[in-house]
Design a protein around this motif. Structure first.
Motif, PDB file in Angstrom:
ATOM      1  N   ASP A 275       0.814  -1.216   0.000  1.00  0.00           N
ATOM      2  CA  ASP A 275       0.000   0.000   0.000  1.00  0.00           C
ATOM      3  C   ASP A 275       0.852   1.272   0.000  1.00  0.00           C
ATOM      4  O   ASP A 275       0.362   2.359   0.326  1.00  0.00           O
ATOM      5  N   LYS A 276       2.150   1.161  -0.387  1.00  0.00           N
ATOM      6  CA  LYS A 276       3.033   2.322  -0.457  1.00  0.00           C
ATOM      7  C   LYS A 276       3.466   2.565  -1.900  1.00  0.00           C
ATOM      8  O   LYS A 276       4.046   1.687  -2.545  1.00  0.00           O
ATOM      9  N   LEU A 277       3.162   3.761  -2.412  1.00  0.00           N
ATOM     10  CA  LEU A 277       3.558   4.142  -3.755  1.00  0.00           C
ATOM     11  C   LEU A 277       4.574   5.276  -3.640  1.00  0.00           C
ATOM     12  O   LEU A 277       4.279   6.323  -3.062  1.00  0.00           O
ATOM     13  N   ASP A 278       5.795   5.039  -4.152  1.00  0.00           N
ATOM     14  CA  ASP A 278       6.881   6.014  -4.038  1.00  0.00           C
ATOM     15  C   ASP A 278       7.102   6.745  -5.353  1.00  0.00           C
ATOM     16  O   ASP A 278       7.257   6.118  -6.410  1.00  0.00           O
TER      17      ASP A 278
ATOM     18  N   SER B 226      -5.198   4.732 -10.359  1.00  0.00           N
ATOM     19  CA  SER B 226      -6.193   3.859 -11.003  1.00  0.00           C
ATOM     20  C   SER B 226      -5.604   2.488 -11.292  1.00  0.00           C
ATOM     21  O   SER B 226      -4.396   2.335 -11.466  1.00  0.00           O
ATOM     22  N   SER B 227      -6.466   1.497 -11.341  1.00  0.00           N
ATOM     23  CA  SER B 227      -6.082   0.122 -11.679  1.00  0.00           C
ATOM     24  C   SER B 227      -7.265  -0.497 -12.414  1.00  0.00           C
ATOM     25  O   SER B 227      -8.235  -0.967 -11.796  1.00  0.00           O
TER      26      SER B 227
ATOM     27  N   ALA C 225     -11.137  -0.066  -6.641  1.00  0.00           N
ATOM     28  CA  ALA C 225     -10.680   1.322  -6.646  1.00  0.00           C
ATOM     29  C   ALA C 225      -9.589   1.550  -5.591  1.00  0.00           C
ATOM     30  O   ALA C 225      -9.527   0.856  -4.567  1.00  0.00           O
ATOM     31  N   ILE C 226      -8.722   2.525  -5.876  1.00  0.00           N
ATOM     32  CA  ILE C 226      -7.634   2.889  -4.956  1.00  0.00           C
ATOM     33  C   ILE C 226      -7.668   4.394  -4.736  1.00  0.00           C
ATOM     34  O   ILE C 226      -7.737   5.169  -5.686  1.00  0.00           O
TER      35      ILE C 226
ATOM     36  N   LEU D 202      -1.735   4.133   0.221  1.00  0.00           N
ATOM     37  CA  LEU D 202      -2.931   3.822  -0.543  1.00  0.00           C
ATOM     38  C   LEU D 202      -4.008   3.208   0.339  1.00  0.00           C
ATOM     39  O   LEU D 202      -3.717   2.697   1.434  1.00  0.00           O
ATOM     40  N   SER D 203      -5.248   3.223  -0.168  1.00  0.00           N
ATOM     41  CA  SER D 203      -6.369   2.686   0.604  1.00  0.00           C
ATOM     42  C   SER D 203      -6.374   1.172   0.652  1.00  0.00           C
ATOM     43  O   SER D 203      -7.083   0.574   1.472  1.00  0.00           O
ATOM     44  N   ARG D 204      -5.612   0.542  -0.220  1.00  0.00           N
ATOM     45  CA  ARG D 204      -5.481  -0.924  -0.190  1.00  0.00           C
ATOM     46  C   ARG D 204      -4.138  -1.311  -0.768  1.00  0.00           C
ATOM     47  O   ARG D 204      -3.479  -0.520  -1.465  1.00  0.00           O
ATOM     48  N   ALA D 205      -3.735  -2.536  -0.505  1.00  0.00           N
ATOM     49  CA  ALA D 205      -2.481  -3.051  -1.052  1.00  0.00           C
ATOM     50  C   ALA D 205      -2.660  -3.366  -2.535  1.00  0.00           C
ATOM     51  O   ALA D 205      -3.725  -3.825  -2.952  1.00  0.00           O
ATOM     52  N   VAL D 206      -1.624  -3.118  -3.313  1.00  0.00           N
ATOM     53  CA  VAL D 206      -1.639  -3.466  -4.728  1.00  0.00           C
ATOM     54  C   VAL D 206      -1.085  -4.883  -4.862  1.00  0.00           C
ATOM     55  O   VAL D 206      -0.001  -5.182  -4.356  1.00  0.00           O
TER      56      VAL D 206
END
Length: 205
Positions: free
Chosen positions: A147-150, A175-176, A181-182, A198-202
């Motif tokens: 859930d971390k986007l750098d 978006s995915s 939804a994220i 993020l609101s959820r793990a990718v």
């Protein structure tokens, strides 16, 4: 100024004055360090000027700029109470520079005053960059793990981590296609990286 008969003593200027106080035993103290382009200037406080002949070699200084091209010292010039280092490259606006000086353990070639008092060594001395930063950060890469986007940027200096100046979570859209939804719940900044929570793990893939 006159004698008892009224004869005036002459005026004078720039008369040398003998200092009868005990010899100078106080070492020069670093007051400030500034850089503009390739010139890094160290200013010292001392009762006398620095020794302009017997001074430290370029190899006694270490200049660092984290995340940027290496910098070495090409030349050392002493004048008055300043030591001017000519660097191997220009320091650009926004670049964070640190300086270290290692006093040689032996010999006379050190930063010293006219009385021979040696200035102390120092490390990680902050250097005030007098060049204005006019180049905006550029996004280099975006990566996500869980859930971390750098977002990693390239820039001469660090990103502004002041909480009041960081972009709000609502400024980002993630978006995915075809998946849940994220949204972004938090934004933090460290060095040259912006981390979005993020609101959820990718998931993998």
């Amino acid at each position: 100024i006159q004698d008892a008969a009224g004869n005036d003593a002459a005026s004078f200027t720039n008369q040398a004055v003998s200092n009868n106080r005990a010899g100078d035993t106080m070492a020069p103290v670093l007051y400030s360090a500034t850089v503009r382009g390739r010139q890094l200037v160290l200013t010292y406080t001392d009762a006398t000027d620095l020794d302009a002949v017997r001074t430290a070699a370029a190899s006694a200084f270490a200049v660092s700029s984290a995340g940027n091209a290496a910098i070495s010292v090409d030349r050392v010039v002493v004048s008055g109470k300043t030591v001017t280092l000519t660097l191997s490259r220009d320091v650009v606006g926004g670049e964070t520079v640190k300086l270290g000086y290692t006093r040689p353990p032996t010999g006379d070639n050190v930063i010293q005053d006219a009385a021979g008092n040696d200035a102390a060594s120092f490390t990680n001395q902050a250097v005030s960059n007098l060049v204005r930063d006019t180049t905006a950060p550029v996004l280099a890469i975006a990566t996500v793990r869980g859930d971390k986007l750098d977002l990693t940027y390239t820039d001469a200096g660090k990103l502004d981590a002041d909480a009041g100046k960081i972009a709000a979570a609502s400024a980002f859209a993630v978006s995915s296609v075809g998946n849940e939804a994220i949204s972004v719940s938090n934004v933090s900044v460290m060095d040259k990286t912006v981390t979005l929570t993020l609101s959820r793990a990718v998931a993998g893939g």
